[in-house]
Design a protein around this motif. Structure first.
Motif, short mmCIF file in Angstrom:
data_model
loop_
_atom_site.label_atom_id
_atom_site.label_comp_id
_atom_site.label_asym_id
_atom_site.label_seq_id
_atom_site.Cartn_x
_atom_site.Cartn_y
_atom_site.Cartn_z
N ILE A 117 0.84 -1.20 0.00
CA ILE A 117 0.00 0.00 0.00
C ILE A 117 0.88 1.26 0.00
N ASN A 177 1.90 2.34 -3.34
CA ASN A 177 0.83 2.85 -4.22
C ASN A 177 0.25 1.83 -5.20
N LYS A 178 0.37 0.55 -4.87
CA LYS A 178 -0.21 -0.46 -5.76
C LYS A 178 -1.61 -0.84 -5.31
N ASP A 179 -2.45 -1.20 -6.26
CA ASP A 179 -3.75 -1.76 -5.90
C ASP A 179 -3.54 -3.11 -5.24
N LYS A 237 -6.96 9.91 -3.18
CA LYS A 237 -5.81 9.06 -3.48
C LYS A 237 -6.10 7.58 -3.19
N HIS A 238 -6.87 7.32 -2.15
CA HIS A 238 -7.11 5.93 -1.76
C HIS A 238 -8.60 5.64 -1.61
N PRO A 257 -3.72 -5.66 -9.63
CA PRO A 257 -3.52 -5.69 -8.17
C PRO A 257 -2.52 -6.74 -7.70
N ARG A 302 -6.39 6.65 -8.98
CA ARG A 302 -6.38 6.49 -7.53
C ARG A 302 -5.90 5.08 -7.21
N GLN A 303 -5.56 4.89 -5.96
CA GLN A 303 -5.20 3.54 -5.52
C GLN A 303 -6.44 2.89 -4.90
N THR A 304 -6.73 1.67 -5.31
CA THR A 304 -7.89 0.98 -4.75
C THR A 304 -7.44 -0.24 -3.96
N ILE A 305 -8.01 -0.35 -2.78
CA ILE A 305 -7.55 -1.33 -1.80
C ILE A 305 -8.75 -2.13 -1.31
#
Ligand code: ADP
Ligand code: MG
Length: 405
Positions: free
Chosen positions: A35, A38-40, A151-152, A205, A181-184
């Motif tokens: 995270i 900045n990776k999904d 961003k997240h 991801p 954006r980064q998606t988590i």
């Protein structure tokens, strides 16, 4: 591995220290670097493994490291229920205490005051917003939320959200968010529909999965073969012979929760129900009573079995066998969290035996069947694979014309 080795910002380390977290759990160890990078990510680990901090810590780290100013919402956390949103927000307050990060929970219920407070936070661009899907949509539709610089996006308990039918709501929210954006995503389980959601909303991801479908190791599991009419006596017996300051009893329907609570109260036991029937304020006050040990027994449906963080529960009783084997893991995940030990006892009547054997299959372990206490008398025989046992009620209608294909 220590939190320091994860290179978290000094202000975040201070919060961890204050919270008494000494070292990262496996899911935290693995997801935090990804995270921060900045990776999904889609991360799967059972209930009680510390998923909340796994996504909060790296976000707090980035806000601290980059000294991001308030004014634009940086992170949106979507949670299936109000209770979970409250809990995430509480953990956020603890972990973020020494950081510059600001936050606001946004969830249904509450009065006009609550709504305008939420509105202000969204307009002012608090760093982190934690909310339930419905409430987030109502705010987003009004157009004042400062989300252009988001961003997240974090989906917590994603499996639960889909179980609760939030797929469309999630998509509605995502459609209003910036594409860059980064998606988590965090989930306790990885059924095919979660895989699909991940495919739909994540970009390239990283995938982490830790010991899915295995109950926490410190839970002592046992089962009693009991007729329905023996179950109340069995609860009383267990409470008499064990020191159980905090007990959650799970039942599969709201109606059962209601009836059972009444029955326990009639027997002079200190029990209260919690289910989606109650007002938000009632639910919160009951949860607080339970957490502060004023209330000994919480009677609950599966609505709260996922993700609700209540420490030091001594025992979980499954008053009936949950329909979904995964729910068994979630239910017993309420006990023995992080570092304590807990007990999980399941009552199996004659009809639930087949269902119970499916749970044993899932966790790849046979659960000890304890002999009924003599004073209560014998329960049913255990014969799970016998036809007519648990299957009796399924799809064997006369004439057979109604079967689902
Ligand atoms: P999950 O979302 O995976 O079900 P939670 O994030 O609710 O789990 O965490 C479960 C419990 O473990 C919480 O009480 C939390 O405060 C505690 N916890 C989380 N991470 C740590 C840690 N690194 N050290 C000690 N306790 C932790
Ligand atoms: Mg959780």
């Amino acid at each position: 591995m220590t939190f320091k080795e994860l290179k978290l910002h000094e202000d975040v380390l201070q919060g961890l220290d204050a919270m008494g977290f000494e070292k990262p759990t496996p899911i935290q160890e693995q997801s935090i670097p990804i995270i921060i990078d900045n990776k999904d990510i889609i991360a799967v680990a059972q209930t009680g493994t510390g998923k909340t901090a796994a996504f909060l810590l790296p976000v707090l780290h980035k806000i601290s490291e980059q000294q991001i100013e308030e004014g634009q919402i940086n992170t949106l956390v979507i949670s299936p229920t109000r209770e979970l949103a409250v809990q995430i927000d509480q953990q956020l307050e603890g972990l973020g205490y020494f950081t510059i990060a600001t936050s606001m929970p946004v969830y249904g219920g509450g009065d006009g005051d609550g709504f305008s407070r939420e509105k202000r936070a969204l307009e002012d661009g608090a760093h982190i917003i934690v909310g339930t899907p419905g409430k987030l949509i109502s705010h987003l539709n009004l157009g004042y939320a400062k989300i252009d610089n988001l961003k997240h996006l974090i989906l917590d308990e994603a499996d639960r959200m889909l179980d609760m039918g939030f797929y469309d709501d999630i998509m509605k929210i995502i459609n209003q968010l910036p594409k860059e954006r980064q998606t988590i995503m965090f989930s306790a389980t990885m059924p095919p529909k979660i895989r699909k959601l991940a495919k739909d909303i994540l970009t390239d991801p990283e995938e982490i999965s830790i010991a899915i479908s295995k109950p926490a190791e410190k839970v002592v599991q046992a089962a009693f073969l009991a007729y329905d009419g023996q179950k109340i006596e069995l609860v009383k017996y267990l409470l008499r012979d064990n020191d159980v300051p905090s007990l959650i009893i799970f039942a599969s329907t709201k109606l059962k929760v209601k009836q059972l609570t009444r029955e326990l109260q009639k027997q002079g036991l200190n029990a209260k129900p919690i289910s989606s029937d109650l007002e938000q304020s009632e639910r919160e006050s009951i949860l607080n009573e339970f957490k502060s040990k004023k209330l000994q027994i919480l009677v609950a449906t599966d609505v709260i079995s996922r993700g609700i963080d209540i420490d030091n529960i001594d025992m979980v009783i499954n008053y009936d066998v949950p329909n979904d084997p995964e729910d068994y893991i979630h239910r017993i995940g309420r006990t023995a969290r992080a570092s304590s030990e807990g007990e999980a006892v399941t009552f199996i009547n004659e009809d639930d035996q087949y269902k119970f054997s499916r749970i044993e299959d899932l966790i790849e372990r046979e659960i000890r069947k304890v002999k009924m206490p003599a004073e209560i008398g014998d329960g049913p025989e255990y014969n799970p694979k016998k036809r007519g046992g648990g299957r009796r009620n399924y799809g064997r209608r006369k004439g057979g014309g109604n079967r689902k294909r």
